[in-house]
Design a protein around this motif. Structure first.
Motif, PDB file in Angstrom:
ATOM      1  N   ASP A 118       2.168  -8.594  11.535  1.00 19.29           N
ATOM      2  CA  ASP A 118       1.188  -7.789  10.804  1.00 19.29           C
ATOM      3  C   ASP A 118      -0.111  -7.647  11.580  1.00 19.29           C
ATOM      4  OD1 ASP A 118       0.374 -10.396  10.626  1.00 19.29           O
ATOM      5  OD2 ASP A 118       0.216 -10.450   8.443  1.00 19.29           O
TER       6      ASP A 118
ATOM      7  N   HIS B 230       1.869 -14.282   6.214  1.00 18.66           N
ATOM      8  CA  HIS B 230       1.744 -13.015   6.932  1.00 18.66           C
ATOM      9  C   HIS B 230       2.587 -11.950   6.232  1.00 18.66           C
ATOM     10  CE1 HIS B 230      -0.424 -14.328  10.590  1.00 18.66           C
ATOM     11  NE2 HIS B 230       0.192 -15.494  10.404  1.00 18.66           N
ATOM     12  N   LYS B 231       2.246 -10.688   6.460  1.00 17.46           N
ATOM     13  CA  LYS B 231       2.995  -9.579   5.883  1.00 17.46           C
ATOM     14  C   LYS B 231       4.175  -9.168   6.744  1.00 17.46           C
ATOM     15  CE  LYS B 231      -1.004  -7.699   3.430  1.00 17.46           C
ATOM     16  NZ  LYS B 231      -1.878  -6.523   3.224  1.00 17.46           N
TER      17      LYS B 231
ATOM     18  N   SER C 169       0.254 -11.115   1.570  1.00 18.54           N
ATOM     19  CA  SER C 169       0.956  -9.917   1.125  1.00 18.54           C
ATOM     20  C   SER C 169       1.207  -9.949  -0.372  1.00 18.54           C
ATOM     21  CB  SER C 169       2.287  -9.809   1.890  1.00 18.54           C
ATOM     22  OG  SER C 169       3.084  -8.814   1.338  1.00 18.54           O
TER      23      SER C 169
END
Length: 617
Positions: free
Chosen positions: A328, A305-306, A602
């Motif tokens: 995110d 995940h970012k 990401s």
């Protein structure tokens, strides 16, 4: 005559019939009404004795007992699943409602004693006072009387706030002596443990049994394996520990492979306790492969995940698939059988604005449904089979307390969970209360119940159901205490000090036994079991709840900009990078496997190696 027959059946542990108004209360709630008044009178109490706390009482396996002797014995049995008549909620520490006149009389007596003591302590012992001294005394008495009146008003306001949406406590579902007698003769033995786990009398006897101490940081996650023999914990120290909790021994300890706080670590079901899924503040979703010889083979990154990834959602019958949610706003579906395990299922939005996520949970009865919550006030339910972002952003339906829909306060959902049968959904709001929704209601339906008294502000607080049929609601609090509410009546039935560091975040009921594990800012894990000789008297609850409400009201008055999680994450990462890098353990090989991250991962990730070898400690 029918009433007498019903009473006899109940006292003998007979079949518990569902009340006619039990199904009606849900229908009434679906229209958004909040019924805080009592639903039954004292005259109806015998009919309710023996009913479950949940909306779907379990079939009574002990039906069929009859005989006059049995009736007489049962009538003489002590009700071990109650608080000796103190079912009605009260703020007093002894659990009994006191009359307003009696309370004020005691207050006046105490005030008179204090004034007399002050006079004795003055020069001259209060024997020869001037007229000015008498005037001062009168002014002090007026001020004290004003303060006393304000305290009385505060108590009354507190009682009114708490009692606005309460219901009468239902009768007990379990009686110790008749139930044990029935088990001894082989009647209802298969239901015995389930009934014990859902008994209010045992919840009121929960007390601390011991601590598991090995972590060097806050413990953020706890999870029992399906059989309940092992407990997994993860911490800010980046370590994951598998415990044999019954003997308080760490069986396996390994480096998670994460670079920041481990937020969750869960056993995948039907995997033989050999697969553990993990997520953390660094946004990585990792999977640990455990061997039967009590060692960790390796951990692999399967998604990225970012932003921070707070929660994972397991599919009840799948040993190789689960969901993850991140700040995110992305929900990943992860299938370990695929070469690229991560598949983006949804991007959660309100209009065109992304909504960062703190929590996700799969419906145990409809496994294609999952619910998410995060940086706004809405509980969103999705159906994995038909997520169309062009149609209502892919949302199947949304729930929110009616008074929060247009609220200007920035309320977030820190945790949500489904009940055991998927019919109810529990959501905890920061700077607010805990709300119960009917997951079968239509889009936009209001809540069914509201649970008050705790404080959810400092951290991402967890919430959970307790009991085999979700009879109770349990939550931690910023005050360091653990609260348990009766689900139906929304009354507090247990109150325990759970964390000296000040905050309880994680609460994990045992899957089959009456007990649970909790953790928070302390570096240990606490184990609780119903071994107290007498039920709780909720000692200290009044003062703690008044403090929680006062702090919450003060925060709402001075409500301003909140810390941005991404900024906090940046500051923590900057400070961590200034420290000497931790040396990797022997056997680490960051290039032994290609990344399992999704193509949507990401570009700015600093997630560390995709795979590392583990060595148990």
């Amino acid at each position: 005559m029918a009433e007498a027959d019903d009473k006899s059946t109940v006292l003998n542990g007979g079949t518990e019939e569902k009340e006619p108004d039990e199904d009606q209360h849900k229908d009434g709630d679906s229209s958004g009404s909040k019924e805080g008044q009592a639903q039954s009178s004292n005259a109806d109490a015998p009919k309710e004795t023996g009913e479950g706390s949940g909306d779907k009482p379990m079939p009574d396996a002990e039906a069929g007992e009859d005989g006059n002797n049995n009736n007489e014995d049962a009538e003489n049995e002590e009700d071990t699943d109650s608080m000796d008549g103190s079912g009605l909620y009260s703020l007093t520490e002894d659990g009994e409602r006191e009359s307003e006149g009696g309370r004020r009389e005691r207050t006046r007596s105490k005030d008179a004693a204090k004034r007399a003591a002050r006079k004795r302590n003055r020069p001259g012992g209060g024997a020869n006072h001037s007229s000015s001294s008498d005037d001062d005394d009168e002014e002090e008495e007026d001020e004290e009387q004003k303060d006393d009146d304000e305290d009385d008003d505060d108590d009354e306001a507190m009682e009114a706030w708490l009692g606005a949406e309460l219901r009468d406590m239902r009768g007990p579902i379990w009686r110790a002596v008749p139930s044990i007698r029935s088990r001894e003769i082989g009647r209802g033995s298969h239901q015995f443990v389930r009934r014990v786990c859902g008994a209010r009398g045992l919840v009121q006897r929960l007390e601390l049994q011991g601590k598991l101490e090995r972590h060097a940081g806050c413990v953020n996650t706890l999870h029992f394996n399906p059989s309940g023999t092992r407990l997994a914990s993860g911490s800010d120290d980046l370590r994951v520990i598998i415990w044999d909790w019954a003997v308080k021994r760490a069986e396996l300890e390994f480096d998670s492979g994460h670079k920041s706080n481990v937020f969750q670590a869960k056993f995948l079901p039907h995997s033989g306790d050999s697969t553990l899924a993990m997520c953390a503040r660094d946004g990585q979703i990792r999977v640990a492969e455990l061997s039967a010889t009590q060692r960790c083979k390796n951990t692999k990154r399967v998604a990225q995940h970012k932003g921070a990834a707070h929660k994972l959602a397991l599919e009840p019958d799948s040993p190789c698939s689960f969901l993850s949610a991140g700040e995110d706003a992305v929900v990943f579906g992860i299938d370990l059988r695929l070469d690229r395990p991560a598949n983006k299922l949804a991007v959660v939005k309100e209009g065109d604005k992304k909504v960062g996520l703190y929590t996700i949970y799969v419906n145990p009865a409809k496994t294609h449904h999952f619910a998410v919550g995060g940086r706004d006030q809405y509980v969103r339910i999705y159906d994995q089979r038909k997520i169309n972002e062009n149609d209502n952003n892919g949302v199947l339906k949304k729930f929110c307390p009616s008074h929060l829909v247009s609220s200007e306060s920035k309320t977030n959902i820190t945790c949500l969970v489904y009940s055991h049968d998927g019919t109810e959904l529990l959501a905890s709001y920061n700077d607010e209360d805990i709300y119960l929704f009917d997951s079968n209601h239509s889009d936009g339906a209001d809540y069914l119940r509201r649970y008050k008294g705790h404080r959810n502000n400092a951290t991402v607080k967890g919430v959970n159901f307790y009991g085999p049929c979700s009879e109770f609601v349990v939550s931690g609090s910023d005050c360091g205490h653990i609260y348990l509410w009766d689900k139906y009546s929304a009354r507090i039935v247990q109150f325990m000090e759970g964390d000296r560091g000040g905050v309880v975040n994680c609460l994990e009921p045992h899957p089959h036994l009456p007990g649970m594990a909790t953790s928070g800012l302390d570096h240990d894990i606490k184990l609780w079991a119903p071994t107290a000789e007498t039920p709780t008297i909720l000692k200290g609850l009044k003062e703690v709840m008044k403090k929680n409400k006062r702090e919450r009201d003060e925060d709402s008055v001075r409500h301003g900009d909140q810390y941005d999680t991404q900024l906090l994450w940046f500051l923590m990462r900057h400070m961590r990078n200034r420290r000497p890098q931790r040396a990797r353990r022997e056997g680490a090989d960051p290039d032994t496997d290609e990344s399992w991250s999704s193509p949507d991962s990401s570009d700015e990730e600093e997630g560390g190696p995709d795979q590392i070898q583990c060595m148990s400690s």
